[in-house]
Design an enzyme around this catalytic site. Sequence first.
Site, PDB file in Angstrom:
ATOM      1  N   HIS A 198       0.951  -1.381  -0.056  1.00  0.00           N
ATOM      2  CA  HIS A 198       0.043   0.328  -0.327  1.00  0.00           C
ATOM      3  C   HIS A 198       0.818   1.193  -0.120  1.00  0.00           C
ATOM      4  O   HIS A 198       0.583   2.315  -0.609  1.00  0.00           O
ATOM      5  CB  HIS A 198      -0.338   0.074   1.383  1.00  0.00           C
ATOM      6  CG  HIS A 198      -2.127  -1.011   0.964  1.00  0.00           C
ATOM      7  ND1 HIS A 198      -3.101  -0.826   2.500  1.00  0.00           N
ATOM      8  CD2 HIS A 198      -2.825  -1.825   0.326  1.00  0.00           C
ATOM      9  CE1 HIS A 198      -3.852  -1.875   1.641  1.00  0.00           C
ATOM     10  NE2 HIS A 198      -3.884  -2.035   0.478  1.00  0.00           N
ATOM     11  N   ARG A 305      -9.233  -1.333 -11.516  1.00  0.00           N
ATOM     12  CA  ARG A 305      -9.208  -2.047 -10.434  1.00  0.00           C
ATOM     13  C   ARG A 305     -10.446  -2.552  -9.858  1.00  0.00           C
ATOM     14  O   ARG A 305     -10.540  -1.300  -8.774  1.00  0.00           O
ATOM     15  CB  ARG A 305      -8.221  -2.511 -10.141  1.00  0.00           C
ATOM     16  CG  ARG A 305      -6.475  -2.275 -11.431  1.00  0.00           C
ATOM     17  CD  ARG A 305      -5.257  -2.505 -10.065  1.00  0.00           C
ATOM     18  NE  ARG A 305      -4.116  -2.026 -11.212  1.00  0.00           N
ATOM     19  CZ  ARG A 305      -3.699  -1.009 -11.815  1.00  0.00           C
ATOM     20  NH1 ARG A 305      -4.063  -0.271 -10.498  1.00  0.00           N
ATOM     21  NH2 ARG A 305      -2.566  -1.666 -12.103  1.00  0.00           N
ATOM     22  N   ARG A 345     -11.860  -4.281 -14.877  1.00  0.00           N
ATOM     23  CA  ARG A 345     -11.745  -5.317 -14.580  1.00  0.00           C
ATOM     24  C   ARG A 345     -12.467  -6.137 -14.427  1.00  0.00           C
ATOM     25  O   ARG A 345     -13.035  -5.319 -13.072  1.00  0.00           O
ATOM     26  CB  ARG A 345     -10.283  -5.252 -14.883  1.00  0.00           C
ATOM     27  CG  ARG A 345      -9.841  -7.118 -14.780  1.00  0.00           C
ATOM     28  CD  ARG A 345      -8.496  -6.852 -13.706  1.00  0.00           C
ATOM     29  NE  ARG A 345      -8.220  -6.642 -12.746  1.00  0.00           N
ATOM     30  CZ  ARG A 345      -7.065  -6.397 -12.708  1.00  0.00           C
ATOM     31  NH1 ARG A 345      -5.881  -6.882 -12.927  1.00  0.00           N
ATOM     32  NH2 ARG A 345      -6.266  -5.433 -10.620  1.00  0.00           N
ATOM     33  N   GLU A 443      -2.084 -13.109 -19.712  1.00  0.00           N
ATOM     34  CA  GLU A 443      -0.920 -12.385 -18.399  1.00  0.00           C
ATOM     35  C   GLU A 443      -0.570 -14.181 -17.751  1.00  0.00           C
ATOM     36  O   GLU A 443      -0.365 -14.635 -16.970  1.00  0.00           O
ATOM     37  CB  GLU A 443      -1.745 -12.190 -17.185  1.00  0.00           C
ATOM     38  CG  GLU A 443      -3.178 -13.047 -17.137  1.00  0.00           C
ATOM     39  CD  GLU A 443      -4.167 -11.762 -16.014  1.00  0.00           C
ATOM     40  OE1 GLU A 443      -3.514 -10.897 -14.699  1.00  0.00           O
ATOM     41  OE2 GLU A 443      -5.038 -11.897 -15.615  1.00  0.00           O
ATOM     42  N   ASN A 466       2.634  -7.294 -15.261  1.00  0.00           N
ATOM     43  CA  ASN A 466       3.506  -6.690 -13.493  1.00  0.00           C
ATOM     44  C   ASN A 466       3.182  -9.347 -13.217  1.00  0.00           C
ATOM     45  O   ASN A 466       4.125 -10.054 -13.430  1.00  0.00           O
ATOM     46  CB  ASN A 466       2.580  -7.482 -12.790  1.00  0.00           C
ATOM     47  CG  ASN A 466       2.283  -5.728 -13.406  1.00  0.00           C
ATOM     48  OD1 ASN A 466       3.090  -5.581 -14.121  1.00  0.00           O
ATOM     49  ND2 ASN A 466       1.878  -4.890 -12.721  1.00  0.00           N
ATOM     50  N   ASP A 467       1.704  -9.899 -13.534  1.00  0.00           N
ATOM     51  CA  ASP A 467       1.568 -11.508 -13.679  1.00  0.00           C
ATOM     52  C   ASP A 467       2.497 -12.354 -15.152  1.00  0.00           C
ATOM     53  O   ASP A 467       2.015 -13.378 -14.920  1.00  0.00           O
ATOM     54  CB  ASP A 467       0.309 -11.874 -13.943  1.00  0.00           C
ATOM     55  CG  ASP A 467      -0.108 -11.152 -12.056  1.00  0.00           C
ATOM     56  OD1 ASP A 467       0.538 -11.571 -11.561  1.00  0.00           O
ATOM     57  OD2 ASP A 467      -1.591 -11.261 -12.175  1.00  0.00           O
ATOM     58  N   CYS A 514      -0.807  -3.340 -19.635  1.00  0.00           N
ATOM     59  CA  CYS A 514      -1.306  -1.888 -18.965  1.00  0.00           C
ATOM     60  C   CYS A 514      -1.305  -2.662 -17.772  1.00  0.00           C
ATOM     61  O   CYS A 514      -1.195  -2.003 -16.130  1.00  0.00           O
ATOM     62  CB  CYS A 514      -3.316  -2.635 -18.729  1.00  0.00           C
ATOM     63  SG  CYS A 514      -3.494  -5.285 -18.106  1.00  0.00           S
TER      64      CYS A 514
END
Length: 583
Positions: A198, A305, A345, A443, A466-467, A514
């Site tokens: 966070h 998100r 998403r 992903e 990222n994934d 993205c």
Amino acid sequence: MASFTLHGISVSRGIAIGRAHLLKAAALEVKHYLIEQDQMEAEVARLQNAIHTVHKELQAIWSDLPKDAPAELGAFIDVHVLILSDPMLSEVPLNIIRNRYYNAEWALVTQIDELSAQFDEVEDPYLRERKVDIQQVGERVLKVLTGTATELPPIKSGEEKVAHMIVVAHDISPADMLQFRDRSFAGFVTDVGGQNSHTAIVARSLDIPAAVGMFNASALISQDDWVIIDGDAGVVIVDPAPQVLEQYRERQARQIRDRKKLGKLKKTPAVTIDGTPIMLMANIELPEDCAAALDAGASGVGLFRSEFLFMGRTGYHNKLPTEDEQFESYRKAVVNMKGRPVTIRTLDTGADKPLDMAEQTALNPALGLRAIRYCLAEPQMFLMQLRAILRASAFGPIRLLIPMLSHAVEIDQTLQMIAQAKTQLRTANKKFDEAIEIGAMIEIPAAALTLPLFIKRLDFLSIGTNDLIQYTLAIDRVDHEVAHLYNPLHPAILYLLSSTIKMGAKYGVPVAVCGEMAGDTRLTRLLLGMGLREFSMHPSRLLPVKQEVLNSDLRLLMPQTRKILRAIEPGAIAEGVERLAAL
């Protein structure tokens, strides 16, 4: 004292220079002692009062949030309030006092350690960060109990007035960051943390240079030491030599000048030198983020998100956001974007991103029941979200994005659910866009290698780098032991990216990126050379990426990119990317 350099994880770009202000962890100074039976209820009351005090502190911080504060700040403070209200923190330590006769601080630390150990059993980045949230909340209560609440340094005259403060801590919570925001808070350095924490997300939102994962920085750095944070490299220089300090001051001044120039590009269309238009979209978490997206000149939202609407809403609190609550959030985002497309998403949560921190988790959640797998296993919840998104599509252009698809049967089941949601809305006489576009996140390597399954069934694709990198390389990028192996320029990653973009272009299916790669200006030209025409990123990265687009000529980039894609050796790939930057 001799100068030294620390290396960690870069989570927010830029350079910060200032004097160190150390935050001591209350948990390290907790006294452990047994109380007498007649002291028990007084000790219970002391802990209850501390929890109540922290409740009021967090509520005051939330109420005082400036109107221009990133929406994530309010959401993260809400999460900390929910954690504080959970029986695991608000009741179990009280029982420890009553049953074991521990003093309040010891009881609280005992429970925090127990919860942390449970989270440690699951090696997953998102879960690890939830452990950190619990520790941060516990730390805040401990500071009230021990009377060591975060102290802000006095504002001094002279040199200290112009020397911004660099906060150095074992860890720092988003709420603490807010307290420092108005005190020349220039940056922060922490021993722990990763890209997904966070605090890292808030640092990026506030555009504050930061470096985390420094292991023992808080022990090595002394109060009032001169500190340089090179956020671009994830490097911290302590007590720099005068010439080094001057070099970084010049770099910092140059960055400030460059940012001012970037502001002039807001209304400039993103078009390459050879005349190719490029879509630059924004990633958002909440409808309020649309203001920052529009201010940066985004062509739309490439990734909303939606899981931020769900976090902390189940389990003990047992309250999912209703269909109307979700609809209102999606509608607000669409209206706020003033006719620009919004890609929403569906819920990307599950075993690795629990909606409630008390939820039972899988042994290997990154490979378990998450994202679309979780949604298909909870059809009523999924239908509720689909109906809410569809209803919002009556107010402006929405694209529906499905995460973590890998099998044809998952795509078909998802399309059937969407058709069912449409039928339910027609029966209820609710308006929606009948022709809403449906897309998939690419992903998982299996998805990238079986694209015809997706192209045949769907309207667009969005690559979640990222994934994709994490799954392809089997690398947890926030695990300090292996983070150095997380490499977006690995030849396997470049192959999966380029082949996905190429096949999308061949069959006329739009492809976006993205993930973090979309906002990395070092990789903008490489992605353009692969044929990418739609980027989606944090709003703060839009103008730097636009500048790269405006200075790029695809006629020069594409031949050089083909050479990079034929390379296998890391050195050859890195050299090729450097040559692209010089074109």
